[in-house]
Motif scaffolding. Structure first.
Motif: not given
Length: 170
Positions: A132-161
């Motif tokens: 089940l998790l293997a089947e869900m992995d593609d959907h979760m990755t696709s959803w996480e990719n939709s969050l790439k409206v922020i850059s990798k640098e912005e994501a790093s800054i947000l994580n640190n904050l």
């Protein structure tokens, strides 16, 4: 050391129109920027949970059930106690025993008596749970990719904050 860039420069680097919290919740003013941070974090957390919830619903799971399955998959075949699951859960207020009961009913996990402590119970993910998790992995990755409206640098800054915020209030 975290190299902070200004919000304005982050905004200028983005092609995405930013919808303000004030517009989203129809609130004109906050008591302070810190008050706005609290409301924004709560609102964004709810939004993220709602987004993920749509994916989980397709698989007849809840967020905490998915979290437990991922914890058990991370054990790489080694059993976990309920206490270990609780320590690693994102929402520690969840009733881990009840969640494991529901996952066991769905045949996604199995319980067995702990070999070291007869009072404890070990929990292990089943093949069905892994599938089940293997089947869900593609959907979760696709959803996480939709969050790439922020850059990798912005994501790093947000994580640190966010890490800094949690560390300061412990």
């Amino acid at each position: 050391m975290l190299n902070l860039v200004s919000y304005e420069s982050l905004y200028l680097c983005s092609n995405t129109k930013i919808m303000s919290l004030e517009d989203d919740i129809k609130q004109g003013k906050f008591h302070s920027e810190y008050n706005k941070v609290v409301v924004n974090l709560m609102y964004t957390c709810s939004w993220l949970n709602e987004q993920q919830g749509g994916i989980f619903k397709r698989y007849n799971l809840t967020g905490p059930q998915y979290n437990v399955l991922r914890i058990l998959r991370g054990q790489k075949g080694k059993p976990a106690t309920i206490n270990l699951i609780i320590e690693r859960m994102l929402d520690r207020m969840s009733n881990a025993s009840r969640i494991v009961d529901k996952l066991e009913e769905k045949k996604l996990v199995a319980r067995k008596q702990c070999s070291n402590d007869r009072r404890a119970v070990d929990v292990i993910i089943t093949e069905e749970g892994l599938d089940l998790l293997a089947e869900m992995d593609d959907h979760m990755t696709s959803w996480e990719n939709s969050l790439k409206v922020i850059s990798k640098e912005e994501a790093s800054i947000l994580n640190n904050l966010l890490d800094k915020l949690r560390t300061a209030t412990q």
